[in-house]
Design a protein around this motif. Structure first.
Motif, PDB file in Angstrom:
ATOM      1  N   GLU A  99      -0.720  -0.746 -10.201  1.00  0.00           N
ATOM      2  CA  GLU A  99      -0.154   0.499  -9.725  1.00  0.00           C
ATOM      3  C   GLU A  99       0.834   0.227  -8.587  1.00  0.00           C
ATOM      4  N   PRO A 100       2.059   0.766  -8.639  1.00  0.00           N
ATOM      5  CA  PRO A 100       2.537   1.907  -9.434  1.00  0.00           C
ATOM      6  C   PRO A 100       3.167   1.553 -10.776  1.00  0.00           C
ATOM      7  N   PHE A 101       2.824   0.411 -11.381  1.00  0.00           N
ATOM      8  CA  PHE A 101       3.214   0.069 -12.744  1.00  0.00           C
ATOM      9  C   PHE A 101       4.733   0.064 -12.929  1.00  0.00           C
ATOM     10  N   GLU A 102       5.385  -0.805 -12.163  1.00  0.00           N
ATOM     11  CA  GLU A 102       6.844  -0.938 -12.241  1.00  0.00           C
ATOM     12  C   GLU A 102       7.202  -2.169 -13.061  1.00  0.00           C
ATOM     13  N   PHE A 103       8.167  -2.013 -13.971  1.00  0.00           N
ATOM     14  CA  PHE A 103       8.633  -3.128 -14.792  1.00  0.00           C
ATOM     15  C   PHE A 103      10.048  -2.821 -15.269  1.00  0.00           C
ATOM     16  N   PRO A 104      10.777  -3.835 -15.763  1.00  0.00           N
ATOM     17  CA  PRO A 104      12.189  -3.622 -16.130  1.00  0.00           C
ATOM     18  C   PRO A 104      12.356  -2.609 -17.260  1.00  0.00           C
ATOM     19  N   ASP A 105      13.468  -1.906 -17.210  1.00  0.00           N
ATOM     20  CA  ASP A 105      13.802  -0.978 -18.286  1.00  0.00           C
ATOM     21  C   ASP A 105      14.245  -1.741 -19.532  1.00  0.00           C
ATOM     22  N   ASP A 155       6.050 -18.109  -4.180  1.00  0.00           N
ATOM     23  CA  ASP A 155       5.883 -16.664  -4.187  1.00  0.00           C
ATOM     24  C   ASP A 155       7.233 -15.976  -4.261  1.00  0.00           C
ATOM     25  N   GLN A 156       7.273 -14.700  -3.955  1.00  0.00           N
ATOM     26  CA  GLN A 156       8.455 -13.875  -4.173  1.00  0.00           C
ATOM     27  C   GLN A 156       9.713 -14.436  -3.518  1.00  0.00           C
ATOM     28  N   ASP A 157       9.565 -15.050  -2.354  1.00  0.00           N
ATOM     29  CA  ASP A 157      10.729 -15.561  -1.633  1.00  0.00           C
ATOM     30  C   ASP A 157      11.374 -16.756  -2.317  1.00  0.00           C
ATOM     31  N   ASP A 158      10.707 -17.328  -3.316  1.00  0.00           N
ATOM     32  CA  ASP A 158      11.214 -18.537  -3.969  1.00  0.00           C
ATOM     33  C   ASP A 158      11.933 -18.258  -5.288  1.00  0.00           C
ATOM     34  N   SER A 197       7.363  -3.039  -6.324  1.00  0.00           N
ATOM     35  CA  SER A 197       6.561  -2.944  -5.103  1.00  0.00           C
ATOM     36  C   SER A 197       5.694  -4.173  -4.892  1.00  0.00           C
ATOM     37  N   TRP A 198       5.225  -4.768  -5.991  1.00  0.00           N
ATOM     38  CA  TRP A 198       4.313  -5.902  -5.889  1.00  0.00           C
ATOM     39  C   TRP A 198       4.995  -7.238  -6.180  1.00  0.00           C
ATOM     40  N   GLY A 199       6.331  -7.251  -6.171  1.00  0.00           N
ATOM     41  CA  GLY A 199       7.039  -8.505  -6.361  1.00  0.00           C
ATOM     42  C   GLY A 199       7.882  -8.517  -7.612  1.00  0.00           C
ATOM     43  N   VAL A 226       0.829  -1.204   0.000  1.00  0.00           N
ATOM     44  CA  VAL A 226       0.000   0.000   0.000  1.00  0.00           C
ATOM     45  C   VAL A 226       0.863   1.253   0.000  1.00  0.00           C
ATOM     46  N   PHE A 227       1.927   1.260   0.827  1.00  0.00           N
ATOM     47  CA  PHE A 227       2.784   2.443   0.888  1.00  0.00           C
ATOM     48  C   PHE A 227       3.490   2.669  -0.443  1.00  0.00           C
ATOM     49  N   SER A 228       3.929   1.591  -1.083  1.00  0.00           N
ATOM     50  CA  SER A 228       4.593   1.730  -2.384  1.00  0.00           C
ATOM     51  C   SER A 228       3.647   2.324  -3.411  1.00  0.00           C
ATOM     52  N   THR A 229       2.382   1.870  -3.389  1.00  0.00           N
ATOM     53  CA  THR A 229       1.390   2.412  -4.317  1.00  0.00           C
ATOM     54  C   THR A 229       1.150   3.891  -4.044  1.00  0.00           C
ATOM     55  N   LEU A 230       1.036   4.252  -2.773  1.00  0.00           N
ATOM     56  CA  LEU A 230       0.786   5.647  -2.416  1.00  0.00           C
ATOM     57  C   LEU A 230       1.971   6.533  -2.774  1.00  0.00           C
TER      58      LEU A 230
END
Length: 666
Positions: free
Chosen positions: A462-468, A414-417, A426-428, A141-145
């Motif tokens: 959101e916040p729509f993060e992906f690799p460059d 999940d993300q830890d694997d 922010s979302w993994g 939530v904080f990352s989205t905000l």
């Protein structure tokens, strides 16, 4: 002189209640100012929905209701203390308690109202159940905000801090100036009951049979404007209060008995000749697969985050989803597929469990569905499948891991694997990392053991993060929904390019489907266009086909089972669309806040029936091309309305009875 002294004593008695009056006026001013600011931000929708005079008047009534609750609590609790107010020390503590309580309430009002613009921009409504549900996931939530609403976040924190500081300073200054008063007990005996009665009347707000509630203020066809009439403290409290009614959330749509609901459901055309062998599990029936196979196919569901059908088009002539456009000619393309709700967990319960939507929280979160609740993983696991959930983020989010593990999923990734993922947001991890993991799993599986895998993407969130450097951006800046959609499509295309060259392609059935659209909003009772999502079944021996009739997410689970060659007992009431000898149901159901929509194809076009809480049902002619809803003035068919009401009430009946499950065979 005695009369004058008596009058002075009365005014001194009333003066003790000044903090109550000041609180009422301050709270009313704060809430009204906030409402007017929000109405100004969305003035076009307010103009189209209601007169400004009615909007302001109803808003004041709604605020009086909420302020009344905050006044009534201490008024009742402190009433015994009030009759000792002739004592100076008691007067001091009475005043202190009132002022502190009032300031706490004002801070709560301020915090909720300053939080509203960002929430409204994201969800098209005032803070509701999602507001406190997502507090359990502060990182996401904080990352989205911070990425999407940094300005509002700063304003909210700073202004709330200032309000607390100013309130404290004011309290200390006024407390030092307090003077005791001469008070007669008989005046208190008269004043206290009058205040309580007036407060109760303000809370009730009407002389009608039932007191005011959110439905009382739902006077327009625009759900967002209806929420603006209320205040955010009230909408959040109402959502919290409604949690206790979740088991029966959709019973509000009708008065049919359980038996009549079940009977109506069983008369659905594609279920009419079906046997239902279990009295305690009234929708469980045997579904015979339409395709006979010596070994059932693997089933892989790729649940795409927030990929509405509106994105499967072009942006300024540039395709956003070229890979999906290419793939849709290679399998079953669902042209008129609709989600059941507006959140990811709603999409999960519909696609994986075939469960109908309700006003309550999704069954993924409800306590009564964490065990012995039907999922594809459960039914397939009983038939020898290995079942797995693969996610790029934290699987505890939205209670997914608990729900999946408790209902048939044998493993959760999940993300830890992920070891050395190429990108973490922010979302993994990115969708490419997710699909690399999925491809690896399918390559390394034992060919003699069929697999069921649910893979849930997250980059298009959101916040729509992906690799460059992975895509040519459609627009600037980089982190926009259109760029995120294009990246999600890019990752999907890469995966299927590898899958087609792999051995598992020929024995695997893939479903690519969205959980919901992004930011579902609109002025209509149910914004149908925002429920329209893409869906595609491909792989193995699936022949290209376009399914043009209206389809719901709940139809996907029984269809997948059948195409994979798996016959089984299931409680789902969705239609197996692979049965060529059965006429398509040509309908979809969708839950939008408190409104239940039923979209039905007919010879007259697409008809939307909307059930509302404590209000009559309405019907509209829906034009997909123009995205227009035209009210129909003719009377609703009793037969049709009974069918819609039965489907709306059914999920609450099944959840409450813990009967959406296939009992184990002895």
């Amino acid at each position: 002189m005695p009369a004058e002294r008596s009058q002075n004593t009365l005014w001194q008695t009333l003066a003790l209640f000044k903090p109550l009056l000041y609180f009422f006026l301050l709270a009313l001013a704060l809430l009204s100012s906030s409402r007017l600011m929000l109405a100004w931000l969305y003035s076009d929708r307010v103009d189209n929905a209601i007169s400004w005079f009615d909007f302001i008047l109803l808003g004041i009534r709604a605020d009086v209701v909420q302020i009344g609750y905050f006044v009534l609590i201490p008024l009742l609790l402190l009433s015994p203390m009030a009759f000792a107010l002739h004592k100076p020390l008691m007067q001091l503590w009475w005043r202190r308690i009132w002022i502190v309580w009032s300031l706490i309430c004002v801070v709560v009002f301020w915090f909720m109202e300053i939080s509203t613009p960002a929430f409204l921009a994201q969800y098209d409504t005032r803070p509701n159940r999602l507001f406190f549900e997502y507090l359990a996931y502060p990182k996401e939530v904080f990352s989205t905000l911070i990425n999407g609403f940094a300005g509002w976040l700063f304003i909210g924190i700073a202004s709330t801090t200032i309000v607390i500081f100013v309130a404290y300073r004011w309290y200390k200054r006024t407390d030092n100036r307090f003077n005791t008063r001469t008070i007669k007990r008989r005046y208190l005996i008269g004043v206290i009951p009058i205040l309580i009665i007036c407060t109760l009347f303000g809370i009730r707000s009407t002389l009608a049979h039932r007191p005011a509630n959110p439905a009382f203020f739902a006077v327009t066809s625009d759900a967002m404007v209806n929420s603006l009439i209320l205040n955010s403290t009230y909408t959040l409290e109402y959502a919290l209060c409604n949690l206790k009614h979740e088991a029966q959330a959709n019973r509000v749509y009708g008065s049919l008995s359980n038996d009549k609901v079940i009977s109506e459901i069983r008369q659905t055309e594609y279920l009419r000749n079906t046997e239902f062998p279990y009295d305690n599990y009234p929708t469980v029936h045997y579904q015979q697969a339409s395709v006979s196979r010596s070994q059932p196919l693997n089933i892989v569901i790729i649940l795409e985050e927030s990929l509405g059908a509106t994105f499967v088009e072009s942006l300024g002539g540039k395709p956003l989803t070229p890979n999906l456009e290419h793939l849709k000619s290679q399998g079953w393309w669902f042209e008129s597929l609709y989600s059941t709700g507006i959140r990811s967990v709603r999409g999960i319960e519909a696609v994986v469990s075939g469960f109908l939507p309700t006003r309550a929280r999704s069954t993924v979160k409800l306590s009564g569905s964490q065990r012995q609740f039907f999922t594809l993983a459960d039914v397939l696991g009983r038939q020898g499948y290995h079942t797995e959930f693969i996610y790029g983020g934290q699987a505890h989010f939205d209670n997914m891991a608990s729900f999946f593990v408790g209902n048939g999923f044998q493993s959760v990734t999940d993300q830890d694997d992920y070891e050395n993922p190429r990108f973490v947001g922010s979302w993994g991890v990115s969708d490419q990392d997710l699909f690399d993991k999925l491809h690896q799993r399918l390559v390394n599986t034992d060919a003699s053991t069929p697999q069921f895998t649910l893979a849930f993407t997250s980059s298009n969130h959101e916040p729509f993060e992906f690799p460059d450097g992975e895509i040519n951006l459609s627009e600037q800046p980089k982190q926009t929904v259109h760029n995120a959609v294009k990246y999600a499509d890019h990752a999907l295309g890469e995966f299927f390019a590898k899958a087609k060259k792999s051995d598992y392609w020929h024995n695997t059935l893939f479903l690519v489907v969205a959980d919901h659209d992004t930011r579902v909003y609109g002025e209509e009772l149910v914004p149908v266009q925002k429920f329209h999502i893409p869906g595609l079944i491909l792989g193995a021996d699936i022949q290209p086909k376009t399914v043009s009739t209206i389809t719901s997410q709940i139809d996907l689970a029984p269809t997948l089972l059948s195409l994979a060659g798996t016959s089984a007992y299931v409680p789902t009431i969705g239609q197996d669309l692979s049965q060529s000898d059965v006429k398509p149901a040509n309908r979809a159901m969708m839950q939008f806040e408190d409104n239940y929509g039923w979209l039905q194809g007919s010879k007259d076009g697409q008809i939307l029936t909307v059930l509302q809480v404590k209000k009559p049902a309405e019907q509209f002619l829906y034009s997909p091309a123009q995205n227009e809803l035209t009210p129909l003035r003719k009377n609703l068919s009793e037969k049709h309305l009974r069918k819609v009401v039965a489907h709306a009430m059914l999920p609450s009946i099944l959840y409450q009875g813990r009967s959406y499950y296939v009992p184990l065979q002895n």
